[in-house]
Design an enzyme around this catalytic site. Structure first.
Site, PDB file in Angstrom:
ATOM      1  CD  GLN A 109      -2.581  -1.191   2.662  1.00  0.00           C
ATOM      2  OE1 GLN A 109      -3.706  -0.719   2.763  1.00  0.00           O
ATOM      3  NE2 GLN A 109      -1.923  -1.732   3.670  1.00  0.00           N
ATOM      4  CG  ASN A 110       4.083   1.275   2.365  1.00  0.00           C
ATOM      5  OD1 ASN A 110       3.051   1.613   2.917  1.00  0.00           O
ATOM      6  ND2 ASN A 110       4.956   0.453   2.913  1.00  0.00           N
ATOM      7  CG  HIS A 127      -2.868   2.767  -1.721  1.00  0.00           C
ATOM      8  ND1 HIS A 127      -2.776   2.766  -0.351  1.00  0.00           N
ATOM      9  CD2 HIS A 127      -4.036   2.172  -2.018  1.00  0.00           C
ATOM     10  CE1 HIS A 127      -3.867   2.205   0.160  1.00  0.00           C
ATOM     11  NE2 HIS A 127      -4.646   1.835  -0.825  1.00  0.00           N
ATOM     12  CB  CYS A 162      -1.664  15.745 -20.132  1.00  0.00           C
ATOM     13  SG  CYS A 162      -1.593  14.322 -21.237  1.00  0.00           S
TER      14      CYS A 162
HETATM   15  P1  OAD Z   1      -1.328   2.756   9.095  1.00  0.00           P
HETATM   16  O1  OAD Z   1      -0.486   3.921   9.467  1.00  0.00           O
HETATM   17  O2  OAD Z   1      -2.837   2.863   9.141  1.00  0.00           O
HETATM   18  O3  OAD Z   1      -0.931   1.487  10.010  1.00  0.00           O
HETATM   19  C1  OAD Z   1       0.418   1.165  10.190  1.00  0.00           C
HETATM   20  C2  OAD Z   1       0.444  -0.125  10.995  1.00  0.00           C
HETATM   21  O4  OAD Z   1       1.805  -0.549  11.104  1.00  0.00           O
HETATM   22  C3  OAD Z   1      -0.084   0.031  12.424  1.00  0.00           C
HETATM   23  O5  OAD Z   1      -0.976  -1.035  12.688  1.00  0.00           O
HETATM   24  C4  OAD Z   1       1.183  -0.087  13.296  1.00  0.00           C
HETATM   25  O6  OAD Z   1       0.895  -0.738  14.528  1.00  0.00           O
HETATM   26  C5  OAD Z   1       2.043  -0.972  12.440  1.00  0.00           C
HETATM   27  N1  OAD Z   1       3.492  -0.815  12.664  1.00  0.00           N
HETATM   28  C6  OAD Z   1       4.161   0.275  13.118  1.00  0.00           C
HETATM   29  N2  OAD Z   1       5.486   0.011  13.155  1.00  0.00           N
HETATM   30  C7  OAD Z   1       5.647  -1.254  12.671  1.00  0.00           C
HETATM   31  C8  OAD Z   1       6.775  -2.093  12.443  1.00  0.00           C
HETATM   32  N3  OAD Z   1       8.029  -1.651  12.700  1.00  0.00           N
HETATM   33  N4  OAD Z   1       6.584  -3.337  11.945  1.00  0.00           N
HETATM   34  C9  OAD Z   1       5.323  -3.778  11.694  1.00  0.00           C
HETATM   35  N5  OAD Z   1       4.201  -3.032  11.874  1.00  0.00           N
HETATM   36  C10 OAD Z   1       4.379  -1.776  12.359  1.00  0.00           C
HETATM   37  O7  OAD Z   1      -0.852   2.350   7.643  1.00  0.00           O
HETATM   38  P2  OAD Z   1      -1.621   1.415   6.599  1.00  0.00           P
HETATM   39  O8  OAD Z   1      -2.379   0.345   7.250  1.00  0.00           O
HETATM   40  O9  OAD Z   1      -0.602   1.031   5.592  1.00  0.00           O
HETATM   41  O10 OAD Z   1      -3.955   5.355   1.811  1.00  0.00           O
HETATM   42  O11 OAD Z   1      -2.636   2.405   5.900  1.00  0.00           O
HETATM   43  C11 OAD Z   1      -1.978   3.349   5.112  1.00  0.00           C
HETATM   44  C12 OAD Z   1      -2.900   3.806   4.055  1.00  0.00           C
HETATM   45  O12 OAD Z   1      -3.789   4.714   4.694  1.00  0.00           O
HETATM   46  C13 OAD Z   1      -2.087   4.559   3.048  1.00  0.00           C
HETATM   47  O13 OAD Z   1      -1.829   3.750   1.923  1.00  0.00           O
HETATM   48  C14 OAD Z   1      -2.949   5.731   2.767  1.00  0.00           C
HETATM   49  C15 OAD Z   1      -3.629   5.978   4.094  1.00  0.00           C
HETATM   50  O14 OAD Z   1      -4.925   6.466   3.963  1.00  0.00           O
HETATM   51  C16 OAD Z   1      -4.098   6.295   0.782  1.00  0.00           C
HETATM   52  O15 OAD Z   1      -3.380   7.248   0.717  1.00  0.00           O
HETATM   53  C17 OAD Z   1      -5.207   5.981  -0.157  1.00  0.00           C
END
Ligand code: OAD
Length: 260
Positions: A109-110, A127, A162
């Site tokens: 998702q990154n 994403h 564009c």
């Molecule tokens: P979040 O920031 O919502 O969640 C990050 C998760 O990683 C949390 O559950 C943390 O507990 C966990 N975490 C933190 N450090 C960690 C580590 N060292 N190892 C493993 N886990 C760790 O991020 P996402 O779930 O990826 O979307 O959601 C991000 C998305 O929300 C992005 O892609 C963006 C945002 O809205 C869009 O931009 C469309």
């Protein structure tokens, strides 16, 4: 060997898995200076809420503001390197493909491109990619990637136009309220339905389609492993939860797998 600890149980499952999928989220970046999407910004951008800027409406209403915010994020990305979590996952991929003879698919998702820089091959970007740009209307098909280094425009005015249709160029990322890139999501879903095991690392499950992909794995009766120091919305969907940082958990697991 009678597997006892959760990590030993996962290592045991991995030895028997021939189709491995890994799904990552912003938590991966918490192990480095790389700012992740929700990190508070310390600069001029701190007064803005990222969720207010990362929308099509915000871009239409103020293209220069949104474009300049992405240019700022791209500068931050260019000044940062992949971290120990990206590197650990690239090493794990190497073990899975070269040592275990498994197929390996990374879905992320990154948008920062650090997985590729660390050595992961062909991640599926749900994403989009922050360092890429596209025509706002994808006038030549999805996605109409635009190499802005070939364009000449007044950068103080915000985004370029564009070269095909004259409409605005935008970052090639998914904004709030937008659909995921259809082809990438289809591939991600197909790989999830057909895998033996999915490792979900560094995602809270707060944003779809993480949970959808994980439910697809469970429907296929494959195993779901969550790596996260905290509990998340996905924890109840996981067969095994490894509590900890991705880099530490993967390193421990690789030690077991490589020294069996
Ligand atoms: P979040 O920031 O919502 O969640 C990050 C998760 O990683 C949390 O559950 C943390 O507990 C966990 N975490 C933190 N450090 C960690 C580590 N060292 N190892 C493993 N886990 C760790 O991020 P996402 O779930 O990826 O979307 O959601 C991000 C998305 O929300 C992005 O892609 C963006 C945002 O809205 C869009 O931009 C469309």
């Amino acid at each position: 060997m009678n597997a006892s600890t959760p990590t030993q149980q996962v290592a045991d499952l991995l030895r028997r898995s021939k189709r491995i999928v890994v799904l990552t989220g912003a938590g991966i970046n918490k192990e480095s200076a790389a700012t992740s999407f929700r990190d508070p910004d310390d600069g001029t951008w701190s007064k803005y809420d990222p969720q207010q800027l990362a929308t099509p409406l915000a871009f239409i209403e103020n293209p220069k503001l949104v474009w300049d915010w992405y240019e700022h994020r791209r500068d931050l990305i260019r000044q940062t390197k992949p971290n120990s979590a990206h590197i650990a996952l690239a090493k794990f991929e190497k073990w899975a493909v070269e040592k275990s003879g498994a197929s390996y698919t990374l879905i992320t998702q990154n948008v920062d491109g650090f997985h590729e820089l660390a050595g992961s091959h062909n991640p599926i970007h749900l994403h989009g990619k922050l360092l890429e740009n596209r025509c706002f209307y994808n006038c030549q098909g999805e996605p109409t990637i635009i190499d802005i280094s070939t364009l000449d425009w007044d950068k103080r005015s915000g985004p370029p136009r564009c070269p095909h249709c004259g409409r605005l160029v935008r970052p090639n990322v998914v904004w709030f309220g937008e659909q995921l890139p259809a082809n990438d999501f289809k591939i991600a879903r197909d790989m999830s339905i057909n895998c033996d095991l999915m490792i979900v690392a560094g995602t809270s499950g707060a944003v779809e389609p993480a949970a959808t992909l994980i439910r697809a794995v469970r429907q296929a009766r494959a195993k779901v492993i969550e790596i996260n120091p905290n509990y998340s919305l996905l924890t109840t969907l996981a067969d095994i939860k490894l509590i900890g940082k991705v880099s530490e958990v993967i390193r421990e697991m690789l030690d077991m797998l490589e020294n069996e």
